[in-house]
Design a protein around this motif. Structure first.
Motif, PDB file in Angstrom:
ATOM      1  N   PHE A   1      -0.540 -14.494  -1.790  1.00  0.00           N
ATOM      2  CA  PHE A   1      -0.630 -13.056  -2.005  1.00  0.00           C
ATOM      3  C   PHE A   1      -0.488 -12.360  -0.663  1.00  0.00           C
ATOM      4  O   PHE A   1      -1.327 -12.513   0.213  1.00  0.00           O
ATOM      5  N   SER A   2       0.577 -11.591  -0.500  1.00  0.00           N
ATOM      6  CA  SER A   2       0.842 -10.885   0.753  1.00  0.00           C
ATOM      7  C   SER A   2       0.577  -9.399   0.571  1.00  0.00           C
ATOM      8  O   SER A   2       0.733  -8.854  -0.523  1.00  0.00           O
ATOM      9  N   PHE A   3       0.196  -8.752   1.664  1.00  0.00           N
ATOM     10  CA  PHE A   3      -0.123  -7.328   1.650  1.00  0.00           C
ATOM     11  C   PHE A   3       0.717  -6.635   2.712  1.00  0.00           C
ATOM     12  O   PHE A   3       0.658  -6.991   3.888  1.00  0.00           O
ATOM     13  N   LEU A   4       1.519  -5.677   2.297  1.00  0.00           N
ATOM     14  CA  LEU A   4       2.327  -4.883   3.217  1.00  0.00           C
ATOM     15  C   LEU A   4       1.619  -3.541   3.395  1.00  0.00           C
ATOM     16  O   LEU A   4       1.486  -2.768   2.449  1.00  0.00           O
ATOM     17  N   ASP A   5       1.151  -3.296   4.601  1.00  0.00           N
ATOM     18  CA  ASP A   5       0.350  -2.111   4.890  1.00  0.00           C
ATOM     19  C   ASP A   5       1.231  -0.943   5.325  1.00  0.00           C
ATOM     20  O   ASP A   5       1.369  -0.655   6.511  1.00  0.00           O
ATOM     21  N   TYR A   6       1.825  -0.241   4.361  1.00  0.00           N
ATOM     22  CA  TYR A   6       2.638   0.934   4.673  1.00  0.00           C
ATOM     23  C   TYR A   6       1.792   2.033   5.311  1.00  0.00           C
ATOM     24  O   TYR A   6       2.246   2.738   6.207  1.00  0.00           O
ATOM     25  N   TYR A   7       0.564   2.189   4.831  1.00  0.00           N
ATOM     26  CA  TYR A   7      -0.307   3.221   5.375  1.00  0.00           C
ATOM     27  C   TYR A   7      -0.507   2.993   6.873  1.00  0.00           C
ATOM     28  O   TYR A   7      -0.316   3.897   7.679  1.00  0.00           O
ATOM     29  N   GLY A   8      -0.898   1.780   7.246  1.00  0.00           N
ATOM     30  CA  GLY A   8      -1.149   1.459   8.648  1.00  0.00           C
ATOM     31  C   GLY A   8       0.089   1.615   9.511  1.00  0.00           C
ATOM     32  O   GLY A   8       0.017   2.139  10.629  1.00  0.00           O
ATOM     33  N   ALA A   9       1.227   1.186   9.010  1.00  0.00           N
ATOM     34  CA  ALA A   9       2.474   1.304   9.767  1.00  0.00           C
ATOM     35  C   ALA A   9       2.840   2.769   9.985  1.00  0.00           C
ATOM     36  O   ALA A   9       3.223   3.170  11.088  1.00  0.00           O
TER      37      ALA A   9
ATOM     38  N   HIS B   1      -7.314   3.714  -1.237  1.00  0.00           N
ATOM     39  CA  HIS B   1      -6.484   2.924  -2.149  1.00  0.00           C
ATOM     40  C   HIS B   1      -6.107   1.595  -1.494  1.00  0.00           C
ATOM     41  O   HIS B   1      -6.206   0.531  -2.107  1.00  0.00           O
ATOM     42  N   GLY B   2      -5.674   1.639  -0.241  1.00  0.00           N
ATOM     43  CA  GLY B   2      -5.285   0.425   0.468  1.00  0.00           C
ATOM     44  C   GLY B   2      -6.441  -0.537   0.649  1.00  0.00           C
ATOM     45  O   GLY B   2      -6.280  -1.757   0.497  1.00  0.00           O
ATOM     46  N   ILE B   3      -7.620  -0.029   0.969  1.00  0.00           N
ATOM     47  CA  ILE B   3      -8.808  -0.868   1.135  1.00  0.00           C
ATOM     48  C   ILE B   3      -9.152  -1.562  -0.179  1.00  0.00           C
ATOM     49  O   ILE B   3      -9.446  -2.763  -0.216  1.00  0.00           O
TER      50      ILE B   3
ATOM     51  N   SER C   1       0.846  -1.194   0.000  1.00  0.00           N
ATOM     52  CA  SER C   1       0.000   0.000   0.000  1.00  0.00           C
ATOM     53  C   SER C   1       0.881   1.244   0.000  1.00  0.00           C
ATOM     54  O   SER C   1       2.083   1.172   0.222  1.00  0.00           O
ATOM     55  N   ILE C   2       0.251   2.377  -0.226  1.00  0.00           N
ATOM     56  CA  ILE C   2       0.994   3.635  -0.212  1.00  0.00           C
ATOM     57  C   ILE C   2       0.910   4.268   1.180  1.00  0.00           C
ATOM     58  O   ILE C   2      -0.004   3.986   1.944  1.00  0.00           O
TER      59      ILE C   2
ATOM     60  N   GLN D   1      -8.878  -6.512  -3.758  1.00  0.00           N
ATOM     61  CA  GLN D   1      -8.408  -7.217  -4.952  1.00  0.00           C
ATOM     62  C   GLN D   1      -7.509  -8.397  -4.583  1.00  0.00           C
ATOM     63  O   GLN D   1      -7.567  -9.456  -5.210  1.00  0.00           O
ATOM     64  N   ILE D   2      -6.701  -8.209  -3.562  1.00  0.00           N
ATOM     65  CA  ILE D   2      -5.825  -9.291  -3.099  1.00  0.00           C
ATOM     66  C   ILE D   2      -6.669 -10.450  -2.575  1.00  0.00           C
ATOM     67  O   ILE D   2      -6.391 -11.619  -2.880  1.00  0.00           O
ATOM     68  N   GLU D   3      -7.690 -10.138  -1.815  1.00  0.00           N
ATOM     69  CA  GLU D   3      -8.570 -11.183  -1.290  1.00  0.00           C
ATOM     70  C   GLU D   3      -9.260 -11.936  -2.422  1.00  0.00           C
ATOM     71  O   GLU D   3      -9.432 -13.154  -2.360  1.00  0.00           O
ATOM     72  N   LYS D   4      -9.639 -11.218  -3.462  1.00  0.00           N
ATOM     73  CA  LYS D   4     -10.240 -11.856  -4.635  1.00  0.00           C
ATOM     74  C   LYS D   4      -9.241 -12.802  -5.303  1.00  0.00           C
ATOM     75  O   LYS D   4      -9.570 -13.933  -5.659  1.00  0.00           O
ATOM     76  N   LEU D   5      -8.003 -12.351  -5.461  1.00  0.00           N
ATOM     77  CA  LEU D   5      -6.961 -13.193  -6.045  1.00  0.00           C
ATOM     78  C   LEU D   5      -6.710 -14.435  -5.189  1.00  0.00           C
ATOM     79  O   LEU D   5      -6.502 -15.529  -5.718  1.00  0.00           O
ATOM     80  N   ARG D   6      -6.739 -14.277  -3.877  1.00  0.00           N
ATOM     81  CA  ARG D   6      -6.543 -15.416  -2.975  1.00  0.00           C
ATOM     82  C   ARG D   6      -7.610 -16.482  -3.186  1.00  0.00           C
ATOM     83  O   ARG D   6      -7.323 -17.680  -3.158  1.00  0.00           O
ATOM     84  N   ARG D   7      -8.847 -16.041  -3.375  1.00  0.00           N
ATOM     85  CA  ARG D   7      -9.945 -16.994  -3.613  1.00  0.00           C
ATOM     86  C   ARG D   7      -9.814 -17.667  -4.975  1.00  0.00           C
ATOM     87  O   ARG D   7     -10.053 -18.861  -5.114  1.00  0.00           O
ATOM     88  N   GLU D   8      -9.441 -16.892  -5.985  1.00  0.00           N
ATOM     89  CA  GLU D   8      -9.373 -17.400  -7.355  1.00  0.00           C
ATOM     90  C   GLU D   8      -8.146 -18.277  -7.606  1.00  0.00           C
ATOM     91  O   GLU D   8      -8.188 -19.161  -8.457  1.00  0.00           O
ATOM     92  N   TYR D   9      -7.069 -18.030  -6.880  1.00  0.00           N
ATOM     93  CA  TYR D   9      -5.808 -18.752  -7.105  1.00  0.00           C
ATOM     94  C   TYR D   9      -5.240 -19.255  -5.790  1.00  0.00           C
ATOM     95  O   TYR D   9      -4.218 -18.764  -5.301  1.00  0.00           O
TER      96      TYR D   9
END
Length: 103
Positions: free
Chosen positions: A74-82, A54-56, A20-21, A61-69
């Protein structure tokens, strides 16, 4: 889903990292060139809301990819949250200034 990711998966890739940004409203370049309502950390609220949204959407989209594949990771690095965690706990990290102090 993203055709780019699908093509990469079909060629054998299995590990993906999406980042994320940061809160753009805290960026020195934004703070020095834009105006608007500031949050408690001295950052421009509207820009941070856009960064958060943007992060949400990226995570959805990542969760969708996880279900489909399920074969891929698929990992998510939350720069915004950090970044926000550090700003909201400045004293813990030895920080005593807000980003807006410079502008």
């Amino acid at each position: 889903s993203n055709i780019f990711s699908i093509d990469i998966i079909q060629t054998g890739a299995r590990n993906f990292l999406f980042i994320s940004i940061t809160p753009l409203g805290c960026s020195p370049s934004i703070l020095s060139s834009k105006t608007g309502i500031k949050d408690n950390d001295g950052c421009l609220q509207s820009y941070n809301e856009a960064s958060y949204t943007h992060g949400i959407k990226l995570l959805a989209q990542i969760e969708k990819l996880r279900r489909e594949y399920p074969v891929a990771r698929f990992s998510f690095l939350d720069y915004y949250g950090a970044y926000k965690h550090i700003l909201e706990n400045k004293a813990t990290f030895g920080i005593h200034l807000t980003p807006s102090i410079f502008y």
